[in-house]
Design a protein around this motif. Structure first.
Motif, PDB file in Angstrom:
ATOM      1  N   ASN A  28      -3.909  -3.821  -6.737  1.00  0.00           N
ATOM      2  CA  ASN A  28      -4.587  -4.501  -7.838  1.00  0.00           C
ATOM      3  C   ASN A  28      -6.071  -4.151  -7.890  1.00  0.00           C
ATOM      4  N   LYS A  29      -6.374  -2.857  -7.697  1.00  0.00           N
ATOM      5  CA  LYS A  29      -7.761  -2.409  -7.678  1.00  0.00           C
ATOM      6  C   LYS A  29      -8.112  -1.483  -8.845  1.00  0.00           C
ATOM      7  N   ARG A  30      -7.164  -0.617  -9.249  1.00  0.00           N
ATOM      8  CA  ARG A  30      -7.462   0.375 -10.286  1.00  0.00           C
ATOM      9  C   ARG A  30      -6.368   0.365 -11.355  1.00  0.00           C
ATOM     10  N   PRO A  31      -6.695   0.801 -12.580  1.00  0.00           N
ATOM     11  CA  PRO A  31      -5.676   0.871 -13.635  1.00  0.00           C
ATOM     12  C   PRO A  31      -4.560   1.839 -13.269  1.00  0.00           C
TER      13      PRO A  31
ATOM     14  N   LYS B  55       0.825  -1.209   0.000  1.00  0.00           N
ATOM     15  CA  LYS B  55       0.000   0.000   0.000  1.00  0.00           C
ATOM     16  C   LYS B  55       0.862   1.264   0.000  1.00  0.00           C
ATOM     17  N   ALA B  56       2.039   1.183   0.614  1.00  0.00           N
ATOM     18  CA  ALA B  56       2.916   2.352   0.693  1.00  0.00           C
ATOM     19  C   ALA B  56       3.481   2.745  -0.667  1.00  0.00           C
ATOM     20  N   LEU B  57       3.365   1.869  -1.648  1.00  0.00           N
ATOM     21  CA  LEU B  57       3.911   2.143  -2.980  1.00  0.00           C
ATOM     22  C   LEU B  57       2.993   3.016  -3.831  1.00  0.00           C
ATOM     23  N   HIS B  58       1.811   3.346  -3.323  1.00  0.00           N
ATOM     24  CA  HIS B  58       0.878   4.186  -4.086  1.00  0.00           C
ATOM     25  C   HIS B  58       1.518   5.518  -4.476  1.00  0.00           C
ATOM     26  N   ALA B  59       2.380   6.041  -3.599  1.00  0.00           N
ATOM     27  CA  ALA B  59       2.988   7.351  -3.857  1.00  0.00           C
ATOM     28  C   ALA B  59       3.905   7.330  -5.079  1.00  0.00           C
ATOM     29  N   LEU B  60       4.326   6.153  -5.514  1.00  0.00           N
ATOM     30  CA  LEU B  60       5.243   6.042  -6.653  1.00  0.00           C
ATOM     31  C   LEU B  60       4.515   5.980  -7.994  1.00  0.00           C
TER      32      LEU B  60
ATOM     33  N   LEU C 103       3.497  -1.190  -9.484  1.00  0.00           N
ATOM     34  CA  LEU C 103       2.492  -1.729 -10.392  1.00  0.00           C
ATOM     35  C   LEU C 103       2.157  -3.180 -10.068  1.00  0.00           C
ATOM     36  N   SER C 104       0.911  -3.520 -10.252  1.00  0.00           N
ATOM     37  CA  SER C 104       0.467  -4.916 -10.232  1.00  0.00           C
ATOM     38  C   SER C 104       0.146  -5.270 -11.680  1.00  0.00           C
ATOM     39  N   ILE C 105       1.024  -6.038 -12.311  1.00  0.00           N
ATOM     40  CA  ILE C 105       0.857  -6.379 -13.724  1.00  0.00           C
ATOM     41  C   ILE C 105       0.298  -7.792 -13.834  1.00  0.00           C
ATOM     42  N   VAL C 106      -0.836  -7.906 -14.510  1.00  0.00           N
ATOM     43  CA  VAL C 106      -1.523  -9.198 -14.627  1.00  0.00           C
ATOM     44  C   VAL C 106      -1.889  -9.458 -16.083  1.00  0.00           C
ATOM     45  N   THR C 107      -2.094 -10.719 -16.411  1.00  0.00           N
ATOM     46  CA  THR C 107      -2.471 -11.109 -17.766  1.00  0.00           C
ATOM     47  C   THR C 107      -3.946 -10.807 -17.995  1.00  0.00           C
ATOM     48  N   ALA C 108      -4.229 -10.039 -19.038  1.00  0.00           N
ATOM     49  CA  ALA C 108      -5.611  -9.731 -19.390  1.00  0.00           C
ATOM     50  C   ALA C 108      -6.124 -10.638 -20.496  1.00  0.00           C
ATOM     51  N   LEU C 109      -5.223 -11.019 -21.409  1.00  0.00           N
ATOM     52  CA  LEU C 109      -5.655 -11.740 -22.600  1.00  0.00           C
ATOM     53  C   LEU C 109      -4.489 -12.489 -23.217  1.00  0.00           C
ATOM     54  N   VAL C 110      -4.737 -13.726 -23.620  1.00  0.00           N
ATOM     55  CA  VAL C 110      -3.821 -14.424 -24.518  1.00  0.00           C
ATOM     56  C   VAL C 110      -4.421 -14.266 -25.913  1.00  0.00           C
ATOM     57  N   ASP C 111      -3.833 -13.383 -26.689  1.00  0.00           N
ATOM     58  CA  ASP C 111      -4.389 -13.068 -28.008  1.00  0.00           C
ATOM     59  C   ASP C 111      -4.259 -14.265 -28.937  1.00  0.00           C
ATOM     60  N   LYS C 112      -3.058 -14.857 -28.988  1.00  0.00           N
ATOM     61  CA  LYS C 112      -2.864 -16.044 -29.826  1.00  0.00           C
ATOM     62  C   LYS C 112      -1.528 -16.694 -29.509  1.00  0.00           C
TER      63      LYS C 112
END
Length: 425
Positions: A206-209, A61-66, A138-147
């Motif tokens: 991992n709540k908002r873009p 949570k403390a990383l929000h400032a970055l 950042l929380s980076i997650v997979t949204a889509l496997v395009d192909k």
């Protein structure tokens, strides 16, 4: 045929080669997949101990400032900035083979899906890395496997594998990653598959873009790659807009379904309800398999939800079993496409997987896997993913035949996916 197809590998200059660990002299020592996952834990600050996960997430949570307030505040990056090469030493380290080995003495493709997912996330963290800041906000997650398109039927379990990849397109909060897999044969690496994933960046909880660094192409080749990423985005929008869940079938598709209906009518009766299965055919309702997974902490990702690669592996294995049962022979994966991660799967969930053969043509089998979580308290089901797999069998397979209107829409959707794949390969 699949065995004679060529991968459209984009061979970036060797100057792009970048590794997580390097030797003191000579050629760089490439990291392996265990190092990839260890690096991800370090970047996020995730604990390897399940009991400490709550504290680890609180500390984020403390990383929000970055976080950047605007994308324009972030320094642009080049494609070579995110380029990574990773080794899977199946040949040089025999002790790791068993994890990747299947009963046919080839590599389990589900394990490859897990590795691609982990590598894709690390590539995006490399693109967004902040200097002098070991942990990413950042929380980076997979949204889509395009192909994922394959050009080899067999992946050998006793030859080293190399993965390469980089960020190929960037939006405001999303990134497209192109990855390639090669396998060592007679001293040279030959192409096995190409993969395109789409990742999204979110805030530390991992709540908002969250905004990501823009991407600046440096050459005509990179301009073309970036433009292709934009085209891929537009194609996905068009495909979604024309979804049979939103729009009626086209006139041609309506004729296809009506022809199937007429071909299955029992001519001995004058009734719309009396149906007869044509020769060498299988009713769609008889071409399905189901599975259940209890989601244990062991399968968690760095954000303490179920690892997307694990979900893909389980979906693929059910898809393979569905195709194997349908075709009565060993199927080979040709392509994976349009895997949309609609919602995260929490630890402790009951994950229900439903496999359905939805389209067949000659010796090809199109399989759709629907995954959903079941809440035992509310008895509600929520869809988490839809997976699409294209398999090929050595022999021609029976034609799958829809009976109801809903099955007819599944049939047309499968046909659309199959047609799109065949155009590419």
């Amino acid at each position: 045929m699949l065995a004679t197809r060529l991968c459209t590998m984009r061979k970036l200059p060797s100057v792009l080669a970048r590794t997580l660990a390097s030797g003191t002299s000579g050629s760089p020592v490439l990291p392996d997949m265990s190092e990839v996952r260890s690096r991800l834990r370090d970047i996020v600050g995730a604990s390897t101990n399940w009991r400490d996960h709550v504290q680890a997430m609180q500390e984020r949570k403390a990383l929000h400032a970055l976080l950047a307030k605007r994308q324009e505040d972030l320094p642009p990056r080049r494609m070579k900035d995110s380029y990574l090469e990773v080794i899977l030493p199946l040949g040089s380290q025999p002790e790791i083979r068993e994890k990747y080995l299947n009963v046919h003495n080839s590599v389990r493709f589900g394990r490859i899906l897990e590795d691609l997912d982990s590598l894709g996330v690390l590539i995006c963290y490399t693109h967004t890395k902040q200097e002098m800041q070991p942990r990413s906000p950042l929380s980076i997650v997979t949204a889509l496997v395009d192909k994922i398109n394959l050009c080899k039927k067999i992946i050998y379990p006793d030859c080293d594998i190399k993965f390469t990849g980089n960020v190929s397109w960037v939006g405001r909060t999303s990134m497209e990653v192109k990855m390639h897999m090669l396998q060592l044969h007679d001293g040279d690496y030959s192409p096995v598959l190409d993969a395109t994933f789409v990742m999204v960046a979110r805030d530390p909880e991992n709540k908002r873009p969250a905004f990501v660094n823009p991407l600046v192409p440096e050459s005509p080749e990179e301009e073309e790659i970036f433009k292709q990423g934009e085209l891929n985005k537009l194609k996905r929008i068009d495909f979604s807009t024309a979804s049979l869940l939103k729009m009626a079938p086209t006139a041609e598709e309506r004729n296809i379904i009506h022809d199937i209906f007429l071909n299955t009518l029992d001519t001995r009766t004058v009734s719309f309800r009396s149906r007869k299965l044509p020769p060498n055919s299988v009713w769609m309702e008889d071409a399905k398999l189901k599975g259940l997974q209890i989601c244990h902490p062991q399968e968690r990702n760095i954000f303490n939800r179920i690892f997307g690669g694990f979900l893909m592996r389980k979906a693929f294995e059910l898809g393979w079993a569905t195709a194997c049962s349908y075709g009565s022979s060993r199927p080979f994966i040709v392509s994976v496409d349009d895997i949309m991660f609609q919602r995260p799967v929490e630890i402790g969930s009951l994950l229900l997987l439903s496999g359905q053969v939805c389209y067949t043509e000659k010796n090809y089998i199109q399989v759709r896997i629907h995954s959903e979580v079941y809440d035992a308290d509310t008895r509600e089901h929520q869809t988490t993913n839809i997976f699409h797999f294209t398999f090929v069998s050595d022999n021609e397979v029976p034609q799958v035949v829809p009976k109801t209107y809903g099955e007819s829409m599944l049939y047309l959707d499968g046909k659309r996916h199959f047609t799109a794949i065949m155009k590419e390969i």
